[in-house]
Write a protein that holds these residues in place. Sequence first.
Motif, PDB file in Angstrom:
ATOM      1  N   ALA A 197      42.228  19.972  23.769  1.00  0.00           N
ATOM      2  CA  ALA A 197      42.234  18.417  23.400  1.00  0.00           C
ATOM      3  C   ALA A 197      40.709  17.888  24.137  1.00  0.00           C
ATOM      4  N   PRO A 198      40.776  17.694  25.463  1.00  0.00           N
ATOM      5  CA  PRO A 198      40.263  16.983  26.355  1.00  0.00           C
ATOM      6  C   PRO A 198      38.392  18.003  26.746  1.00  0.00           C
ATOM      7  N   ILE A 199      38.860  18.650  26.897  1.00  0.00           N
ATOM      8  CA  ILE A 199      37.910  19.767  26.959  1.00  0.00           C
ATOM      9  C   ILE A 199      36.799  19.414  25.613  1.00  0.00           C
ATOM     10  N   LEU A 200      37.333  19.808  24.574  1.00  0.00           N
ATOM     11  CA  LEU A 200      35.956  19.420  23.567  1.00  0.00           C
ATOM     12  C   LEU A 200      36.286  18.362  22.861  1.00  0.00           C
ATOM     13  N   ALA A 201      36.068  17.327  24.036  1.00  0.00           N
ATOM     14  CA  ALA A 201      36.442  15.604  23.427  1.00  0.00           C
ATOM     15  C   ALA A 201      35.093  14.895  25.406  1.00  0.00           C
ATOM     16  N   LYS A 202      35.096  16.296  25.461  1.00  0.00           N
ATOM     17  CA  LYS A 202      33.024  15.927  26.987  1.00  0.00           C
ATOM     18  C   LYS A 202      32.725  15.952  25.945  1.00  0.00           C
TER      19      LYS A 202
END
Length: 299
Positions: A197-202
């Motif tokens: 999730a944190p990678i996609l949220a970038k």
Amino acid sequence: VLGRPGATPKRPAIYDEKADGQQQVAAALAKAKKENRRVLIQWGANWCSWCHLLHDCFTQHPEVKKKLAYEYDLVLLDIGRHDKHTDLAAKYGADLKKNGVPFLTVLDADGNVLANQETGSLEVVPSEAAPTPAHDPKKVLDFLTKHQASYPQAEAVIQAGLTQAKGSGKNVLLHFGAPWCGWCHKLEAWMARPEIAPILAKDFIDVKIDQDRTLGAEAVLKRYNPIAKGGIPWMVILSPEGQPLATSNGPEGNIGFPAAPQEIKHFAAMLNASKKSLTDADITALEASLTAIAAPPRK
């Protein structure tokens, strides 16, 4: 009142007696907020045979089972001997000692109480035609239908995502799914992983259109995917202005949940075509995660 006398012998446990109720409710609220559903708490215990009977109605009656799957995140919350999770019962106004168990509480996705319901009135009225204790599926279904969330307009959902994208300088990752779609759940579970999730949220605002529970969903899907082939999940990456930058339509059709090597490769190409802050290492990590999921387990 500790629950009405049971009508069935001891059965396999349905309540997790070691679970933290606050964590159970918090997890359900997070899912409900993302999916526009309600949270349904079924207060009870494994010793309560009426709790098992209500669970039977929830899991065995087709219409009730479908209603729960589509509209609710169910929490089976163990009360012990009326000595567990008393703080949560008080917080939500569930008077379990007065009403007995099973007892139902409906919360909206923000945790507000919408209904507290004793379940005696949901039981089948005993008669010669129905001598076995049970809950009336029609009464249960009417209760669930009354308190389910209203369906949003697909256009409004997308516009909200685009507005958020404009304010954050990101793009929108729009994906279409449905409650009955196993691959859709698999995609959403992967996207929600703490390492994913944190990678996609970038770079992306996550927006989902539920084909069965969002008004105007079919028209929106046809607008972005005129060929309408390959089923769901289907994805499109939109600029903040709403322009399609990449779709999940690969050389061999919709990749759905990217599992095969060529599907994972196409998903990576989608990200590369629309990335802003994502690094090559980020995209490689996403590919590696998908590949690990797709790989057969070792013997």
